[in-house]
Design a protein around this motif. Structure first.
Motif, short mmCIF file in Angstrom:
data_model
loop_
_atom_site.label_atom_id
_atom_site.label_comp_id
_atom_site.label_asym_id
_atom_site.label_seq_id
_atom_site.Cartn_x
_atom_site.Cartn_y
_atom_site.Cartn_z
N ILE A 116 0.87 -1.18 0.00
CA ILE A 116 0.00 0.00 0.00
C ILE A 116 0.90 1.23 0.00
O ILE A 116 1.85 1.32 0.79
N LEU A 117 0.63 2.15 -0.91
CA LEU A 117 1.39 3.39 -0.96
C LEU A 117 0.46 4.57 -0.68
O LEU A 117 -0.67 4.60 -1.17
N THR A 118 0.94 5.51 0.13
CA THR A 118 0.19 6.75 0.34
C THR A 118 1.16 7.90 0.12
O THR A 118 2.38 7.71 0.11
N GLY A 119 0.61 9.11 -0.03
CA GLY A 119 1.48 10.27 -0.05
C GLY A 119 2.01 10.50 1.35
O GLY A 119 1.51 9.92 2.32
N CYS A 120 3.06 11.34 1.48
CA CYS A 120 3.61 11.57 2.82
C CYS A 120 2.71 12.52 3.61
O CYS A 120 2.59 12.40 4.82
N TYR A 145 7.98 8.47 4.61
CA TYR A 145 8.87 9.38 3.86
C TYR A 145 9.90 8.63 3.02
O TYR A 145 11.08 8.94 3.04
N VAL A 146 9.43 7.66 2.26
CA VAL A 146 10.33 6.84 1.43
C VAL A 146 10.67 7.57 0.14
O VAL A 146 9.80 8.18 -0.49
N LEU A 166 20.97 8.92 5.58
CA LEU A 166 20.32 8.16 4.52
C LEU A 166 20.14 6.74 5.05
O LEU A 166 21.11 6.06 5.36
N GLU A 167 18.90 6.33 5.21
CA GLU A 167 18.61 5.00 5.77
C GLU A 167 18.22 4.05 4.65
O GLU A 167 17.45 4.41 3.76
N THR A 168 18.73 2.82 4.71
CA THR A 168 18.27 1.77 3.80
C THR A 168 17.62 0.71 4.68
O THR A 168 18.22 0.23 5.64
N LEU A 169 16.38 0.39 4.39
CA LEU A 169 15.63 -0.56 5.22
C LEU A 169 15.07 -1.66 4.33
O LEU A 169 14.74 -1.42 3.18
N LEU A 177 4.00 2.00 2.64
CA LEU A 177 5.03 3.03 2.56
C LEU A 177 4.37 4.38 2.30
O LEU A 177 3.45 4.46 1.48
N THR A 178 4.83 5.42 2.99
CA THR A 178 4.38 6.76 2.61
C THR A 178 5.50 7.36 1.75
O THR A 178 6.67 7.26 2.10
N VAL A 179 5.11 7.93 0.62
CA VAL A 179 6.09 8.29 -0.41
C VAL A 179 6.38 9.79 -0.38
O VAL A 179 5.46 10.61 -0.38
N ASN A 180 7.66 10.11 -0.35
CA ASN A 180 8.12 11.49 -0.36
C ASN A 180 7.95 12.11 -1.74
O ASN A 180 7.68 11.41 -2.70
N THR A 181 8.16 13.42 -1.83
CA THR A 181 7.95 14.07 -3.14
C THR A 181 9.27 14.35 -3.87
O THR A 181 9.29 15.05 -4.86
N ARG A 182 10.38 13.79 -3.36
CA ARG A 182 11.67 14.08 -4.01
C ARG A 182 11.87 13.23 -5.26
O ARG A 182 12.53 13.67 -6.20
N HIS A 183 11.37 11.99 -5.23
CA HIS A 183 11.57 11.08 -6.37
C HIS A 183 10.21 10.74 -6.97
O HIS A 183 9.20 11.28 -6.58
N PHE A 184 10.21 9.81 -7.90
CA PHE A 184 8.97 9.37 -8.55
C PHE A 184 8.18 10.56 -9.10
O PHE A 184 7.00 10.77 -8.76
#
Ligand SMILES: Cc1cc2nc3c(=O)[nH]c(=O)nc-3n(C[C@H](O)[C@H](O)[C@H](O)COP(=O)(O)OP(=O)(O)OC[C@H]3O[C@@H](n4cnc5c(N)ncnc54)[C@H](O)[C@@H]3O)c2cc1C
Length: 274
Positions: A116-120, A145-146, A166-169, A177-184
């Motif tokens: 499931i993806l949501t905006g941040c 904030y992915v 910078l975290e890698t999980l 995941l809540t998706v950040n606005t820097r990518h995609f």
């Protein structure tokens, strides 16, 4: 194959924010709406995962009937099917009720999801609560904030900036995941997408009764958050003219603003001396 759900919200255009001071809610019926910018990034991430892995994307929104516009936009961008949760009883729902209603719909109509993806966050209420609360309702792991994601088998590897690190999980699917606005960066809608969006679209309309929800447990009545007052804060500026010899002026400046200056030069000037 990956089955992705993306939660999207319609927000009023920034240029027009009609407010009902009595109920403390936005008069969405009077405003031009658009897809919340962060939700567009989440949708782009969902479509990217689908194109890399195969599978399908289901877009869900909860809002007044005009929010169907953003579901059609999602279809134009490449979503395969949509759920529209709309019922006058749901109007004015806070984030708790929004999350539990979305969770109920997911359990009933698309419980076999992988991701499931949501905006941040949104540009109108901006609480950033719905994603994590929805994960809690569904009892699945969440990362907020992915920036980047990559699916390998039943594990998703994500990157995000947290406290300047910078975290890698790695997280097992299913997760949220809540998706950040820097990518995609959201793609342009192709002409064929417009044709899909204006034709026969795969949008399932869902009411409170369809979810087996008691109308009094949603909307303003069912929401624990109560808006007590809404006001525009007054920004006050004060001009202070410091007078006297330069040494005295500098000392007074440091006395008044030592915390701010310490923050800027990254030194505790009180402790280290001037
Ligand atoms: C009939 C009706 C009227 C409504 N009227 C209002 C209103 O006047 N004002 C208002 O702010 N909200 C309204 N809502 C929607 C709901 O109450 C809010 O979406 C909720 O409070 C979200 O808060 P937020 O914007 O702080 O979300 P955040 O937590 O900041 O949002 C983060 C992410 O969660 C997801 N998300 C959030 N809300 C929704 C949603 N509704 N559907 C799908 N995904 C979502 C998105 O991916 C978003 O990017 C209405 C809903 C209905 C059914």
């Amino acid at each position: 194959m990956v089955k992705v759900i993306v939660c999207i919200k319609q927000v009023p255009m920034a240029s027009e924010l009609p407010w009902d001071a009595q109920s403390g809610t936005l008069r969405r019926d009077l405003a031009e709406g658009m897809m919340n910018p962060a939700c567009k990034h989440a949708l782009e991430a969902a479509l990217t995962m689908k194109h890399q892995q195969g599978g399908h994307v289901t877009a869900i929104t909860m809002g007044p009937p005009m929010a169907e516009e953003i579901l059609r936009e999602a279809i134009a961008m490449g979503a395969d099917r949509c759920l529209m949760l709309s019922d006058p009883a749901m109007a004015g729902s806070d984030t708790t009720v929004t999350s539990s209603t979305l969770a109920r719909a997911i359990e009933i109509f698309c419980s076999d999801f992988d991701l499931i993806l949501t905006g941040c966050h949104t540009t109108d209420s901006e609480t950033a609560q719905v994603g994590p609360q929805l994960a809690e309702e569904l009892d699945i792991p969440v990362v907020a904030y992915v920036d980047e994601m990559e699916i390998n088998d039943r594990v998703i590897r994500v990157q995000r900036f947290s406290d300047n690190f910078l975290e890698t999980l790695e997280v097992d699917l299913p997760c949220l995941l809540t998706v950040n606005t820097r990518h995609f960066t959201p793609r342009y809608i192709p002409l064929s997408g417009l044709q899909d969006a204006f034709g026969e679209v795969n949008i399932l309309s869902v009411s409170a009764a369809d979810l087996g929800i008691d109308p009094s447990s949603v909307g303003i009545e069912g929401s624990p958050t109560k808006i007590l007052e809404v006001f525009t804060p007054l920004a006050e500026k004060k001009n202070i003219v410091l007078k006297g010899a330069p040494k005295k002026i500098v000392e007074e400046l440091f006395d008044r603003f030592d915390t701010k200056i310490s923050g800027i030069i990254k030194k505790d000037i009180k402790r280290e001396g001037r």
